[in-house]
Design a protein around this motif. Structure first.
Motif, PDB file in Angstrom:
ATOM      1  N   SER A 168       0.833  -1.209   0.000  1.00 25.78           N
ATOM      2  CA  SER A 168       0.000   0.000   0.000  1.00 25.78           C
ATOM      3  C   SER A 168       0.863   1.252   0.000  1.00 25.78           C
ATOM      4  CB  SER A 168      -0.929   0.001   1.219  1.00 25.78           C
ATOM      5  OG  SER A 168      -1.823  -1.090   1.187  1.00 25.78           O
ATOM      6  N   THR A 171       2.535   1.819  -3.318  1.00 21.65           N
ATOM      7  CA  THR A 171       1.584   2.349  -4.287  1.00 21.65           C
ATOM      8  C   THR A 171       1.370   3.847  -4.085  1.00 21.65           C
ATOM      9  OG1 THR A 171       0.452   0.218  -4.414  1.00 21.65           O
ATOM     10  CG2 THR A 171      -0.759   2.142  -5.187  1.00 21.65           C
ATOM     11  N   THR A 172       1.176   4.263  -2.833  1.00 19.70           N
ATOM     12  CA  THR A 172       0.979   5.685  -2.534  1.00 19.70           C
ATOM     13  C   THR A 172       2.223   6.494  -2.887  1.00 19.70           C
ATOM     14  OG1 THR A 172      -0.448   5.004  -0.692  1.00 19.70           O
ATOM     15  CG2 THR A 172       0.220   7.313  -0.774  1.00 19.70           C
ATOM     16  N   SER A 175       2.701   8.282  -6.365  1.00 21.02           N
ATOM     17  CA  SER A 175       2.133   9.611  -6.592  1.00 21.02           C
ATOM     18  C   SER A 175       3.069  10.699  -6.081  1.00 21.02           C
ATOM     19  CB  SER A 175       0.770   9.725  -5.902  1.00 21.02           C
ATOM     20  OG  SER A 175      -0.151   8.816  -6.453  1.00 21.02           O
ATOM     21  N   LEU A 279       3.744   8.515   5.033  1.00 18.71           N
ATOM     22  CA  LEU A 279       3.002   7.480   4.305  1.00 18.71           C
ATOM     23  C   LEU A 279       2.686   6.294   5.210  1.00 18.71           C
ATOM     24  CD1 LEU A 279       4.824   7.437   0.843  1.00 18.71           C
ATOM     25  CD2 LEU A 279       2.789   8.717   1.530  1.00 18.71           C
ATOM     26  N   ASP A 283      -1.194   5.129   6.070  1.00 19.68           N
ATOM     27  CA  ASP A 283      -1.709   3.798   5.775  1.00 19.68           C
ATOM     28  C   ASP A 283      -2.175   3.089   7.048  1.00 19.68           C
ATOM     29  OD1 ASP A 283      -2.104   1.817   3.612  1.00 19.68           O
ATOM     30  OD2 ASP A 283      -0.766   0.593   4.841  1.00 19.68           O
TER      31      ASP A 283
END
Length: 321
Positions: A168, A171-172, A175, A279, A283
């Protein structure tokens, strides 16, 4: 196997002889000085708090031991804005005779798939030191990492939770890299993300009846992983000590500023470490939010969420539809 769906419970629901996994148990004392059981029950739909008012003797304590499977009868009540089960009767079950797949919460993706996703990020590394170290750890823990939890209960405390948490954040991070990549060492950020919680493979036992190990209690996953990186770098004969130092800093600071009191031994002093902390926190908070929403009725407020400053959130959308 019939199980109780924790995501669709309503108060005053009664149930009879359903199976649950005992995730965690505390022996507490009532005002009259008699003991009672406070326990966390688990099945594949999640977890829920429960109480057994007793009487509590040594046999009862043994029955409610973490990791056991019990057949329970009881009812759903509301306590402090959240559903809670009152256990009326229990029966011990032979764990070996039960298909535990219905009683264990899992990450939404299979361990093999998540492992491959992490591997794809290592292929893209340009820094050969980071690539060598991360690849070595993925090989070392290739079996254990597929199923391990990231915690007992705060966030991602379920089968495959650690790897799901890692995927997760990766993936973040894409960006963030797309927006600010000119000012980031992408390899360092991704390496830090992949390695930051691997110390939990030593800190916690398996996903069934998760407990903190002795080494986990005395060191914690942050110190454990920093040490492991140093040993792995020596084993791989990494020539640039600065690369090793930066990786260790990512681990040592990923719980944020020291003054937070969350476990970092130093505050983030690399922008990649700061981003990893943000991050990681986001999460973890979202996982706690999802758990709370799964036990909150539509158009009502959740119970205080420990992982998000004990805030209460309004459930305005039915996420389970």
């Amino acid at each position: 196997m019939t199980i109780l769906d924790f995501k669709s419970l309503t108060p005053n629901t009664n149930f009879n002889a359903l199976l649950f996994l005992i995730k965690e148990t505390k022996i507490l004392m009532k005002k009259d000085n008699n003991l009672y059981i406070s326990t966390t029950l688990e099945n594949k739909t999640g977890t829920i708090q429960a109480v057994y008012w007793g009487p509590v003797d040594d046999d009862v304590k043994a029955a409610f031991k973490t990791g056991n499977i019990l057949s329970l009868s009881g009812s759903v009540k509301t306590y402090r804005d959240r559903n809670q089960i009152t256990i009326n009767r229990y029966e011990e079950i032979d764990t070996k005779s039960v298909d535990t797949s219905e009683l264990i919460k899992e990450a939404p993706y299979k361990g093999d798939l998540m492992y491959r996703i992490v591997e794809t990020h290592t292929v893209e590394f340009e820094n050969l030191d980071y690539k060598a170290i991360v690849t070595a750890f993925l090989e070392k823990y290739k079996e254990l990492i597929r199923t391990h939890p990231a915690a007992k209960r705060i966030h991602h405390g379920y089968k495959g939770g650690l790897l799901y948490h890692t995927c997760s954040i990766l993936t973040t991070a894409k960006s963030v890299e797309a927006l600010h990549g000119d000012y980031l060492d992408k390899d360092l950020l991704r390496a830090g993300i992949i390695l930051h919680d691997l110390g939990k493979l030593t800190e916690y036992t398996s996903y069934i009846g998760t407990e903190i190990t002795l080494e986990g209690r005395l060191k914690g996953h942050i110190s454990i992983m920093s040490e492991e990186i140093g040993k792995m770098a020596e084993k791989l004969d990494i020539k640039d000590p600065t690369n090793v130092l930066k990786l260790q800093h990512m681990i040592l600071s990923h719980h944020g500023p020291v003054e937070n009191g969350w476990g970092s031994t130093v505050s983030p002093q690399l922008i990649e470490a700061h981003i990893l902390h943000k991050l990681d926190s986001l999460d973890a908070e979202m996982d706690a939010y999802k758990n709370a929403m799964d036990q909150t009725e539509l158009n009502t407020f959740s119970a205080p969420i420990f992982g998000i400053n004990n805030s209460k959130f309004y459930k305005h959308t039915d996420y389970n539809q």
